[in-house]
Design an enzyme around this catalytic site. Structure first.
Site, mmCIF file in Angstrom:
data_model
loop_
_atom_site.group_PDB
_atom_site.id
_atom_site.type_symbol
_atom_site.label_atom_id
_atom_site.label_comp_id
_atom_site.label_asym_id
_atom_site.label_seq_id
_atom_site.Cartn_x
_atom_site.Cartn_y
_atom_site.Cartn_z
ATOM 1 N N SER A 135 0.847 -1.192 0.000
ATOM 2 C CA SER A 135 0.000 0.000 0.000
ATOM 3 C C SER A 135 0.884 1.244 0.000
ATOM 4 O O SER A 135 2.058 1.195 0.366
ATOM 5 C CB SER A 135 -0.863 -0.002 1.274
ATOM 6 O OG SER A 135 -1.458 1.257 1.505
ATOM 7 N N TYR A 148 -2.998 -1.303 10.046
ATOM 8 C CA TYR A 148 -2.914 -1.554 8.597
ATOM 9 C C TYR A 148 -1.545 -1.124 8.055
ATOM 10 O O TYR A 148 -0.864 -1.876 7.362
ATOM 11 C CB TYR A 148 -4.038 -0.775 7.920
ATOM 12 C CG TYR A 148 -4.144 -0.922 6.414
ATOM 13 C CD1 TYR A 148 -4.803 -2.011 5.861
ATOM 14 C CD2 TYR A 148 -3.624 0.053 5.563
ATOM 15 C CE1 TYR A 148 -4.932 -2.127 4.478
ATOM 16 C CE2 TYR A 148 -3.752 -0.053 4.197
ATOM 17 C CZ TYR A 148 -4.408 -1.147 3.649
ATOM 18 O OH TYR A 148 -4.529 -1.256 2.285
HETATM 19 P P1 NAD Z 1 -11.709 -5.237 -1.193
HETATM 20 O O1 NAD Z 1 -12.126 -5.124 0.227
HETATM 21 O O2 NAD Z 1 -12.706 -5.018 -2.252
HETATM 22 O O3 NAD Z 1 -11.039 -6.676 -1.482
HETATM 23 C C1 NAD Z 1 -10.368 -7.413 -0.519
HETATM 24 C C2 NAD Z 1 -10.612 -8.874 -0.792
HETATM 25 O O4 NAD Z 1 -9.883 -9.640 0.167
HETATM 26 C C3 NAD Z 1 -12.093 -9.261 -0.647
HETATM 27 O O5 NAD Z 1 -12.512 -10.070 -1.725
HETATM 28 C C4 NAD Z 1 -12.126 -10.010 0.673
HETATM 29 O O6 NAD Z 1 -13.146 -10.998 0.756
HETATM 30 C C5 NAD Z 1 -10.733 -10.649 0.655
HETATM 31 N N1 NAD Z 1 -10.325 -11.088 1.990
HETATM 32 C C6 NAD Z 1 -10.436 -10.427 3.165
HETATM 33 N N2 NAD Z 1 -10.001 -11.183 4.173
HETATM 34 C C7 NAD Z 1 -9.570 -12.346 3.612
HETATM 35 C C8 NAD Z 1 -8.986 -13.534 4.136
HETATM 36 N N3 NAD Z 1 -8.768 -13.695 5.455
HETATM 37 N N4 NAD Z 1 -8.643 -14.518 3.271
HETATM 38 C C9 NAD Z 1 -8.888 -14.378 1.945
HETATM 39 N N5 NAD Z 1 -9.451 -13.300 1.407
HETATM 40 C C10 NAD Z 1 -9.779 -12.290 2.224
HETATM 41 O O7 NAD Z 1 -10.487 -4.205 -1.336
HETATM 42 P P2 NAD Z 1 -9.350 -4.029 -2.463
HETATM 43 O O8 NAD Z 1 -9.112 -2.587 -2.604
HETATM 44 O O9 NAD Z 1 -9.638 -4.827 -3.674
HETATM 45 O O10 NAD Z 1 -8.094 -4.641 -1.681
HETATM 46 C C11 NAD Z 1 -7.137 -5.476 -2.305
HETATM 47 C C12 NAD Z 1 -5.782 -5.227 -1.692
HETATM 48 O O11 NAD Z 1 -5.345 -3.909 -2.011
HETATM 49 C C13 NAD Z 1 -5.735 -5.312 -0.163
HETATM 50 O O12 NAD Z 1 -4.553 -5.960 0.245
HETATM 51 C C14 NAD Z 1 -5.705 -3.863 0.267
HETATM 52 O O13 NAD Z 1 -5.114 -3.699 1.538
HETATM 53 C C15 NAD Z 1 -4.884 -3.258 -0.838
HETATM 54 N N6 NAD Z 1 -5.022 -1.816 -1.009
HETATM 55 C C16 NAD Z 1 -6.219 -1.243 -1.252
HETATM 56 C C17 NAD Z 1 -6.315 0.130 -1.430
HETATM 57 C C18 NAD Z 1 -7.611 0.832 -1.736
HETATM 58 O O14 NAD Z 1 -7.665 2.054 -1.687
HETATM 59 N N7 NAD Z 1 -8.675 0.137 -2.096
HETATM 60 C C19 NAD Z 1 -5.153 0.911 -1.338
HETATM 61 C C20 NAD Z 1 -3.942 0.292 -1.079
HETATM 62 C C21 NAD Z 1 -3.868 -1.078 -0.919
#
Ligand code: NAD
Length: 256
Positions: A135, A148
């Protein structure tokens, strides 16, 4: 010719958001894809739609990892790539964060990433790739997301060490550091049928117009393209590195 022809890639947290877009793009680029998540109905539906294999995988559970990798091997006979994408976010100041909450975030984001590397790398073909989703908060601080941010910083450490340890087998390990991306994580209204997700998206757009030099929130499809670059031969001489994808947010501040 796809960029991932003949390769088998497992994507965690792939039922929605960035993971979903990665699964879709990798499939379109010729890979066999293992869609892994704890959201079984959504994951199954996506896998059926794109012609992939779904596995239930809670990334914090060792036994789930063993079962998921075995399922991938049984179905496709090999595994060439892993995207550690699953993650959770909790908002709290550090002094108000209960230990249980802190450990929950560590278990999914940090332990999940570690278990992914530890379980998949030994069974991965030489020349494989691992992409860890860190991130923007892996490379700078952000108030109210201490647990986080701590786990995302840790993911960069894991990435560098894994890159060093796996280089002999030509397995490359890199990390993505997305800024604000338009998924349910940054806009939970997307998950609430009663909420006006479009209005929330517009409000967030207003916020990011001010914060982000490129003037908008990122799209999960844009992160998927970076994941494709790091998973394909296009990045053949790159390992152990964090890649920021944030519309310029980390570049600095504009005072005039
Ligand atoms: P999201 O919440 O839509 O997707 C996260 C996915 O992870 C979901 O499908 C959820 O069911 C799954 N998940 C959660 N806990 C889990 C577990 N214990 N085992 C397996 N799967 C699990 O959000 P996203 O934005 O698609 O996030 C994807 C990645 O990107 C994450 O690692 C998040 O930290 C990172 N991220 C997101 C952002 C943002 O702004 N959206 C920014 C930086 C990093």
């Amino acid at each position: 010719m796809g960029k991932l022809d003949g390769r088998v890639i497992l994507v965690t947290g792939a039922a929605r958001g960035q993971g979903e877009q990665e699964a879709r793009l990798f499939r379109a680029e010729g890979a066999e894809v293992v869609v892994a998540d704890v959201l079984d109905d959504q994951g199954e539906d996506l896998a059926k739609e794109i012609g992939a294999r779904y596995v239930h995988l809670d990334v914090g559970r060792e036994s789930d990892w063993q079962a998921a990798v075995s399922a991938a091997m049984d179905t496709y006979g090999r595994i060439d790539g892993l995207v550690n994408n699953a993650g959770i976010l909790r908002f709290n100041s550090l002094v108000d964060t209960p230990l249980d909450e802190f450990m929950q975030v560590v278990q999914v984001n940090q332990v999940g990433c570690f278990l992914g590397v530890r379980t998949v790398a030994p069974r991965m073909a030489d020349g494989g790739t691992i992409v860890n989703t860190a991130s923007y908060t892996a490379v700078t601080g952000m108030a109210a997301v201490g647990a986080y941010a701590a786990t995302k910083h840790a993911i960069l450490g894991l990435t560098r060490v894994a890159a060093l340890e796996l280089a002999q087998r030509h397995i490359r390990v890199n990390a993505m550091c997305p800024g604000a991306i338009d998924t349910a994580m940054s806009n939970p209204a997307q998950l609430d049928p009663a909420a006006d997700a479009e209005a929330m998206s517009q409000a967030l757009d207003g916020l990011y117009r001010k914060l982000v030099p490129l003037g908008r929130i990122g799209k999960p499809e844009e992160v998927a393209k970076l994941a494709l670059f790091l998973t394909s031969d296009d990045s053949s001489y790159i390992t152990g590195q964090p890649f920021v994808i944030d519309g310029g947010w980390l570049a600095g501040v504009a005072v005039v």
